[in-house]
Design a protein around this motif. Sequence first.
Motif, mmCIF file in Angstrom:
data_model
loop_
_atom_site.group_PDB
_atom_site.id
_atom_site.type_symbol
_atom_site.label_atom_id
_atom_site.label_comp_id
_atom_site.label_asym_id
_atom_site.label_seq_id
_atom_site.Cartn_x
_atom_site.Cartn_y
_atom_site.Cartn_z
ATOM 1 N N ALA A 67 -10.968 1.766 -9.990
ATOM 2 C CA ALA A 67 -10.496 0.490 -10.924
ATOM 3 C C ALA A 67 -8.904 0.287 -10.985
ATOM 4 O O ALA A 67 -8.333 -0.552 -10.780
ATOM 5 N N LEU A 68 -8.241 1.627 -11.027
ATOM 6 C CA LEU A 68 -6.863 1.409 -10.846
ATOM 7 C C LEU A 68 -6.304 1.027 -9.810
ATOM 8 O O LEU A 68 -5.222 0.441 -9.609
ATOM 9 N N VAL A 69 -7.106 1.663 -8.652
ATOM 10 C CA VAL A 69 -6.424 1.034 -7.012
ATOM 11 C C VAL A 69 -6.702 -0.255 -6.763
ATOM 12 O O VAL A 69 -5.609 -1.022 -6.497
ATOM 13 N N ASP B 127 -3.781 3.448 4.839
ATOM 14 C CA ASP B 127 -3.516 4.480 4.021
ATOM 15 C C ASP B 127 -4.438 5.781 3.843
ATOM 16 O O ASP B 127 -4.150 6.890 3.797
ATOM 17 N N THR B 128 -5.774 5.363 3.971
ATOM 18 C CA THR B 128 -6.771 6.616 4.280
ATOM 19 C C THR B 128 -6.457 7.251 5.541
ATOM 20 O O THR B 128 -6.618 8.568 5.371
ATOM 21 N N ASP C 254 0.967 -0.997 -0.040
ATOM 22 C CA ASP C 254 0.122 -0.117 -0.102
ATOM 23 C C ASP C 254 0.857 1.318 0.175
ATOM 24 O O ASP C 254 1.846 1.098 -0.034
ATOM 25 N N ALA C 255 0.298 2.473 0.146
ATOM 26 C CA ALA C 255 1.077 3.748 -0.176
ATOM 27 C C ALA C 255 2.067 3.898 0.963
ATOM 28 O O ALA C 255 3.071 4.285 1.004
ATOM 29 N N VAL C 256 1.601 3.555 2.350
ATOM 30 C CA VAL C 256 2.319 3.635 3.467
ATOM 31 C C VAL C 256 3.625 2.642 3.620
ATOM 32 O O VAL C 256 4.865 2.999 3.831
ATOM 33 N N PRO D 160 -1.382 2.766 -5.522
ATOM 34 C CA PRO D 160 -1.818 2.385 -4.150
ATOM 35 C C PRO D 160 -3.157 3.172 -3.842
ATOM 36 O O PRO D 160 -3.801 2.982 -2.935
ATOM 37 N N LEU D 161 -3.133 4.512 -4.312
ATOM 38 C CA LEU D 161 -4.462 5.157 -3.728
ATOM 39 C C LEU D 161 -4.875 6.436 -4.865
ATOM 40 O O LEU D 161 -3.597 6.686 -5.910
#
Length: 467
Positions: A161-163, A224-225, A16-18, A169-170
């Motif tokens: 769709a891309l995530v 991530d959120t 994920d982004a983190v 990742p976000l």
Amino acid sequence: MTSLHAFGDDVLDDLDAVGLVERIQSGTVSVPEVVDAAIARVEAVNPDLNAVAWSAFDRARVLARDPHGGYFAGIPTFVKDNVDVAGMPTQQGSDAYVARPAKEDGDFARMYLATGLLPLGKTQLSEFGFSASAEHARLGSVRSPWHRDHTAGASSAGSAALVAAGAVPLAHANDGGGSIRIPASVNGLVGLKPTRGRLAQDKMMRDMPVRIVSDGVLTRTVRDTAAFYREAEKVYRNLALAPVGDITRPGHHRLTVAVVTESLGRGASPEVRELALKTAALLEELGHRVTEVDAPVPDSFRDDFLLYWSMLAMAIVRAGRLNQGRSWDAAKLDELTLGLARHCRRNAWRLPLSISRLARSKARSARFFEEYDVCLTPTVATATPLLGHLDPAGGYEQTIERLMDWVAFTPVQNATGEPAISLPLATTAAGLPQGMMFAAGAGREAMLLELAYELEAAAPFARIQAV
């Protein structure tokens, strides 16, 4: 299942982004490597998903050599194609005009990119965001990576769709009737619609009589959120709201939870109702106090919200030439946009009262949240429809009835301005994600994120790469 994803053994892995931030900061991978891998993933899946509205890959590679500062420095993302990003056109899911590249970032994009996120381009949406399915006669349909015969859900379909497919990742999403939460539900993602005014917004959104639109992100993990809201708060802080802060774990307080399975005169399908009740049972197992109640929504809400929604369409149609210039061609608008505009013209005399009632919905809902901490509903009322079910070409009357049947729960928080989060806690018999939504009183995103962490640990989210 005809699922599609780009997860593999490149530098993005299934992080994920983190997780990517940690790898970049440790020196294990570089920003140019991360950006190149994300671009390769987008190029692999987009021909099937039709999620990208505008690509800026060469620009992204240049930025990757010297990324902006911020916690997310160099993390690849996309921006939904209804907010301005300097140098990119804002086409808004329509081919009724030819958009010129924006001269500067809009207020939201300026805040969003100040966190360090690096844009690879812009994502496809339904025309002007009016439909809960991005289907267009000439621009094509955005497909769910979980099953490409199904919609990717709502106007933030391209970002979702891309995530979900693992390309980034976000990504940015915004929500005027559910378009953060609905694509989160459809694509197995986390989607938090924040409290009204929590994040910076473009002027057009701020000037609405009732500010129903909120911007946010779609992610694969709760952390991530949470990290995005923590970092956004460092850039833009609304002093009228309690800060979200740095939420990194479940909360300790046991909550009073109201469960609602019917709203706007529509009940959830038997399958979806059963999945919602299973989520309620999980909350009870975790020690929360759960009660099934009627929706705290007046009978007039459905018609009021639809009329307000149609007012926005009428404004776009009437001001098209003024705002978009000579290229504007109303004949190219889809039947939903035109049908909404007609609905407003025929019912314009009712608008003042409808706007007044929608504005007052905030006070009614606030009283509800004096009794309950959280309201649990399904995010959408039925399982994800096939592409074509919500196609505007089917005619306005058919499309709007089908939309209202599916999107029975999400518009409430757009009117009240309160936060709500969709979590991928359920799976239908067909193997598709089915989100569950948790709403709370204004300013209580921190509590929702703490609950989301708890539920993510208790019922780990399904992963597309495991299908």
